[in-house]
Design an enzyme around this catalytic site. Structure first.
Site, PDB file in Angstrom:
ATOM      1  CG  ASN A  89      -4.692   8.409  -4.083  1.00 58.70           C
ATOM      2  OD1 ASN A  89      -3.781   7.628  -4.343  1.00 58.70           O
ATOM      3  ND2 ASN A  89      -4.728   9.068  -2.947  1.00 58.70           N
TER       4      ASN A  89
ATOM      5  CG  HIS B 210      -5.574   2.468   5.741  1.00 58.39           C
ATOM      6  ND1 HIS B 210      -6.936   2.454   5.793  1.00 58.39           N
ATOM      7  CD2 HIS B 210      -5.236   3.126   4.608  1.00 58.39           C
ATOM      8  CE1 HIS B 210      -7.401   3.084   4.725  1.00 58.39           C
ATOM      9  NE2 HIS B 210      -6.396   3.492   3.998  1.00 58.39           N
TER      10      HIS B 210
ATOM     11  CG  HIS C 213      -0.992   6.821  -1.614  1.00 57.88           C
ATOM     12  ND1 HIS C 213      -2.236   6.867  -2.211  1.00 57.88           N
ATOM     13  CD2 HIS C 213      -1.174   6.190  -0.434  1.00 57.88           C
ATOM     14  CE1 HIS C 213      -3.128   6.294  -1.407  1.00 57.88           C
ATOM     15  NE2 HIS C 213      -2.502   5.866  -0.317  1.00 57.88           N
ATOM     16  CG  PHE C 214       5.587   5.190  -5.280  1.00 59.30           C
ATOM     17  CD1 PHE C 214       5.585   5.275  -3.892  1.00 59.30           C
ATOM     18  CD2 PHE C 214       6.433   4.256  -5.876  1.00 59.30           C
ATOM     19  CE1 PHE C 214       6.397   4.447  -3.112  1.00 59.30           C
ATOM     20  CE2 PHE C 214       7.253   3.426  -5.103  1.00 59.30           C
ATOM     21  CZ  PHE C 214       7.233   3.518  -3.727  1.00 59.30           C
ATOM     22  NE  ARG C 215       1.279  11.593  -2.521  1.00 61.68           N
ATOM     23  CZ  ARG C 215       0.142  11.343  -1.892  1.00 61.68           C
ATOM     24  NH1 ARG C 215      -0.902  10.836  -2.536  1.00 61.68           N
ATOM     25  NH2 ARG C 215       0.034  11.604  -0.609  1.00 61.68           N
TER      26      ARG C 215
ATOM     27  CG  HIS D  92       0.736  15.162   1.598  1.00 59.02           C
ATOM     28  ND1 HIS D  92      -0.084  15.315   0.509  1.00 59.02           N
ATOM     29  CD2 HIS D  92       0.183  14.166   2.344  1.00 59.02           C
ATOM     30  CE1 HIS D  92      -1.098  14.453   0.590  1.00 59.02           C
ATOM     31  NE2 HIS D  92      -0.949  13.734   1.690  1.00 59.02           N
TER      32      HIS D  92
ATOM     33  CG  ASP E  74      -1.901   4.773   3.634  1.00 59.23           C
ATOM     34  OD1 ASP E  74      -1.830   5.052   2.419  1.00 59.23           O
ATOM     35  OD2 ASP E  74      -2.833   5.172   4.357  1.00 59.23           O
TER      36      ASP E  74
ATOM     37  CG  HIS F 161      -1.950   1.061   1.228  1.00 56.48           C
ATOM     38  ND1 HIS F 161      -3.192   0.896   1.807  1.00 56.48           N
ATOM     39  CD2 HIS F 161      -1.950   2.333   0.745  1.00 56.48           C
ATOM     40  CE1 HIS F 161      -3.896   2.002   1.673  1.00 56.48           C
ATOM     41  NE2 HIS F 161      -3.155   2.908   1.039  1.00 56.48           N
TER      42      HIS F 161
ATOM     43  CG  HIS G  17      -9.925   4.518   2.783  1.00 57.43           C
ATOM     44  ND1 HIS G  17      -8.761   5.253   2.792  1.00 57.43           N
ATOM     45  CD2 HIS G  17     -10.685   5.041   3.773  1.00 57.43           C
ATOM     46  CE1 HIS G  17      -8.821   6.174   3.743  1.00 57.43           C
ATOM     47  NE2 HIS G  17      -9.987   6.075   4.352  1.00 57.43           N
TER      48      HIS G  17
HETATM   49  O1  DOR Z   1      -3.756   9.597   4.816  1.00 52.26           O
HETATM   50  C1  DOR Z   1      -4.016   9.247   3.684  1.00 52.26           C
HETATM   51  N1  DOR Z   1      -3.299   9.687   2.636  1.00 52.26           N
HETATM   52  N2  DOR Z   1      -5.044   8.435   3.485  1.00 52.26           N
HETATM   53  C2  DOR Z   1      -5.512   8.170   2.265  1.00 52.26           C
HETATM   54  O2  DOR Z   1      -6.494   7.498   2.143  1.00 52.26           O
HETATM   55  C3  DOR Z   1      -4.861   8.744   1.068  1.00 52.26           C
HETATM   56  C4  DOR Z   1      -3.468   9.119   1.359  1.00 52.26           C
HETATM   57  C5  DOR Z   1      -2.887  10.041   0.301  1.00 52.26           C
HETATM   58  O3  DOR Z   1      -2.943   9.682  -0.876  1.00 52.26           O
HETATM   59  O4  DOR Z   1      -2.378  11.103   0.650  1.00 52.26           O
HETATM   60 ZN    ZN Z   2      -3.571   4.903   1.142  1.00 52.28          ZN
END
Ligand code: DOR
Ligand code: ZN
Length: 442
Positions: free
Chosen positions: A98, A246, A66-68, A323, A319, A64, A193
C-alpha cells in the site's frame, strides 16, 4: 574489518542452547567452535567481541511492515525504516503493497526493488498487491517468466485487503476468489487482512460517537471473525496457503486453531500492539493507539498470548506503520490515520517477557509463557519458512547475519531515540529488559 570473533556467545537453537565461539571472515561464518568440556580452541581475528554468555540469534524477520516508499516519504523511507528495524534486531522485512504507486504491477515492484538494492543493512522483500482483476495477469507474468526471476526472488507473496485501510487497497468485489485460485495454482502464500467491509461500513454509518475508543467499536471483533471465516472457507476450497495478518480476536484464534486441526493450509501472525496494548490504553495514548484491526479489550490480548502458547500463532510481526505526529494528532480523533510504528520495539518487548517481566507500566502484571527459543521460532524460523525467505540459521559457510542479545540490559523506550522517521512510539516511557545488537552483517 575482515575478520571478527564472537567469543562465548549462547547460540539459541531449536535443538537447545549451545555455548560457542564464532569466527566470521568477510561476512561469512568460517568456523563455529562449540564449547564442550574439552580444552578451549584458540581462534583469532582482527576484532573480538567477548559475548560472555549473551544470546545469539539469527537476524530476526519481521514479515509485516509498511516502509512507505515510494509516495509517503514524510512518514518514512526504506532507508530510515530499515535503520529502525536493524536497531531492533530485525535484518529481514516483508514490505506491504500500500505505497503510492501501489505494488500491483511489475513496474511498481521493479521500482521498489531498485530502491531496496541501495540498502545493505536490511534485506527488504515485497508483497504484491491485488485489488482489481487486471492485476492478476501481472502476477502470473511475475511468477512464470524466466526473465523476471530476480524480481520474483524479492517478492515474498501476495497481499489481499478485505476492507480499506491506509492506501485504500480493498479488493474489488469478486476479485477475492480469483486471487485465492491464482495463488493456489502458482503456489504463492496469500496474506489476508481480515476485516469485513460490510460490517465495518454499517457500524461506521450508525456510529454517533467522536471519541477515539469508538474506533474499536466500529471495527468490532465480529468483523474480523466473519472475514476469517470467509478466508478459511476459500482456503479450503482452493487449497491456497492462507496467512492471516495481525490476528486480534479470541474467536479468531479458535477459528484458526480449528482450521489447522481440519488440515487447512493456514498460518497466522499477531502484532505486538495487540499483545501489549488494549482499549484501556486509549486514555493515555489517544489517536496514537489507532490502527486496523483496532485495539481490543484485555481478554482478547490474553487469548492471543494463549494462542502463542498453544502453537496456533505462527509468527509475531510488527505491522510497522509509521505516520507523522501531525497526521496522528487531528480533530476529530476518528479522522486520524491508522497505524503504529513497531519494528524496532518488537524484539525488546518480547525479550522482556522472556526475561520474566511485564513491560506495560499501567496494566496489571501479566506473565505469559514465552522463552527465548519461542522468539526465535515466531520471529525467525516460522516466517522464514512460510515466505521461503531463504535466510540462514547460524551455520558454517553461511552469511553472517547475527543478533547478539544482552538479556539483562534494562532500558527505556523513547520515541525520540528510536530510529523511525516518525519519531514516536505507543510504548513511550516503557522499561524493557533485553537489548539486541546486529553483528556480522556488513
Ligand atoms: O493500522 C494499519 N495501518 N493497518 C493497516 O492495514 C494499514 C496500516 C498502514 O499502512 O498504515
Ligand atoms: Zn499492515
Amino acid at each position: 574489518m575482515t575478520s571478527l570473533l564472537i567469543r562465548g556467545g549462547t547460540v539459541v537453537r531449536p535443538t537447545g542452547d549451545e555455548r560457542a565461539d564464532i569466527l566470521i571472515h568477510e561476512g561469512t561464518i568460517r568456523e563455529i567452535y562449540v564449547r564442550t568440556t574439552g580444552p578451549q580452541k584458540l581462534l583469532a581475528a582482527d576484532q573480538t567481541i567477548e559475548a560472555n554468555g549473551q544470546l545469539l540469534f539469527p537476524g530476526f524477520v519481521d514479515c509485516h511492515v509498511h516502509f512507505r516508499e515510494p509516495g509517503m516519504e514524510q512518514k518514512g523511507t526504506m532507508e530510515t525504516e530499515s535503520q529502525s528495524a536493524v536497531a531492533g534486531g530485525v535484518t529481514t522485512v516483508c514490505d506491504m503493497p500500500n505505497t503510492n504507486p501501489p505494488t500491483v504491477s511489475i513496474t511498481a515492484l521493479k521500482e521498489k526493488v531498485r530502491i531496496a538494492e541501495g540498502i545493505t543493512a536490511c534485506d527488504i522483500r515485497f508483497f504484491f498487491g491485488v485489488t482489481q482483476t487486471e492485476h492478476l495477469p501481472e502476477l502470473r507474468r511475475l511468477w512464470t517468466e524466466q526473465g523476471l526471476v530476480t524480481l520474483r526472488n524479492r517478492c515474498c507473496g501476495v497481499k489481499l485487503y478485505l476492507d480499506h485501510s491506509t492506501g485504500n487497497q480493498k479488493a474489488a468485489k469478486g476479485v477475492m476468489e480469483e486471487v485465492f485460485h491464482t495463488c493456489a495454482e502458482l503456489n504463492i502464500p496469500l496474506v489476508v487482512h481480515c476485516e469485513d467491509p460490510v460490517l465495518n461500513a454499517r457500524a461506521a454509518k450508525l456510529n454517533t460517537r467522536e471519541d477515539i475508543a469508538a474506533h474499536s467499536a466500529i471495527r468490532a471483533p465480529e468483523s474480523e471473525q466473519r472475514a476469517i471465516t470467509t478466508a478459511i472457507e476459500l482456503a479450503k476450497k482452493t487449497g491456497t496457503h492462507l496467512h492471516i495478518a495481525h490476528l486480534s480476536t479470541k474467536r479468531g484464534v479458535q477459528l484458526i486453531g480449528q482450521a489447522k486441526k481440519d488440515g487447512v493450509a493456514v498460518t497466522c501472525e499477531v502484532a505486538p500492539h495487540h499483545l501489549f496494548l488494549s482499549t484501556e490504553d486509549y486514555e493515555t495514548i489517544g489517536t496514537f493507539g489507532k490502527m486496523n484491526p483496532p485495539l481490543r479489550t484485555p481478554d482478547h490480548c490474553e487469548a492471543l498470548w494463549e494462542g502463542i502458547e498453544k502453537g496456533v500463532v505462527d509468527c509475531i510481526a510488527s505491522d510497522h506503520a509509521p505516520h507523522t505526529p501531525e497526521e496522528k494528532q487531528v480533530t476529530p480523533a476518528l479522522a486520524a490515520p491508522s497505524g503504529v510504528p513497531g519494528t524496532e520495539t518488537m524484539i525488546p518487548l518480547l525479550l522482556t517477557v522472556a526475561a520474566g517481566r511485564w513491560p506495560h507500566p499501567r496494566r496489571r502484571a501479566f506473565q505469559p509463557k514465552l522463552m527465548y527459543i519461542d522468539i526465535r521460532r515466531l520471529c525467525f524460523d516460522n516466517p522464514n519458512r512460510i515466505f521461503s525467505l531463504g535466510q540462514t540459521m547460524i551455520e558454517q559457510d553461511t552469511s553472517a547475519n547475527l543478533v547478539l542479545v544482552q538479556p539483562e540490559e534494562e532500558w527505556e523506550l523513547k520515541g525520540a531515540q528510536l530510529h523511525s522517521k516518525c519519531g514516536w512510539t505507543p510504548y513511550e516511557g516503557w522499561h524493557v529488559t533485553g537489548k539486541p545488537t546486529v553483528v556480522g552483517r556488513w
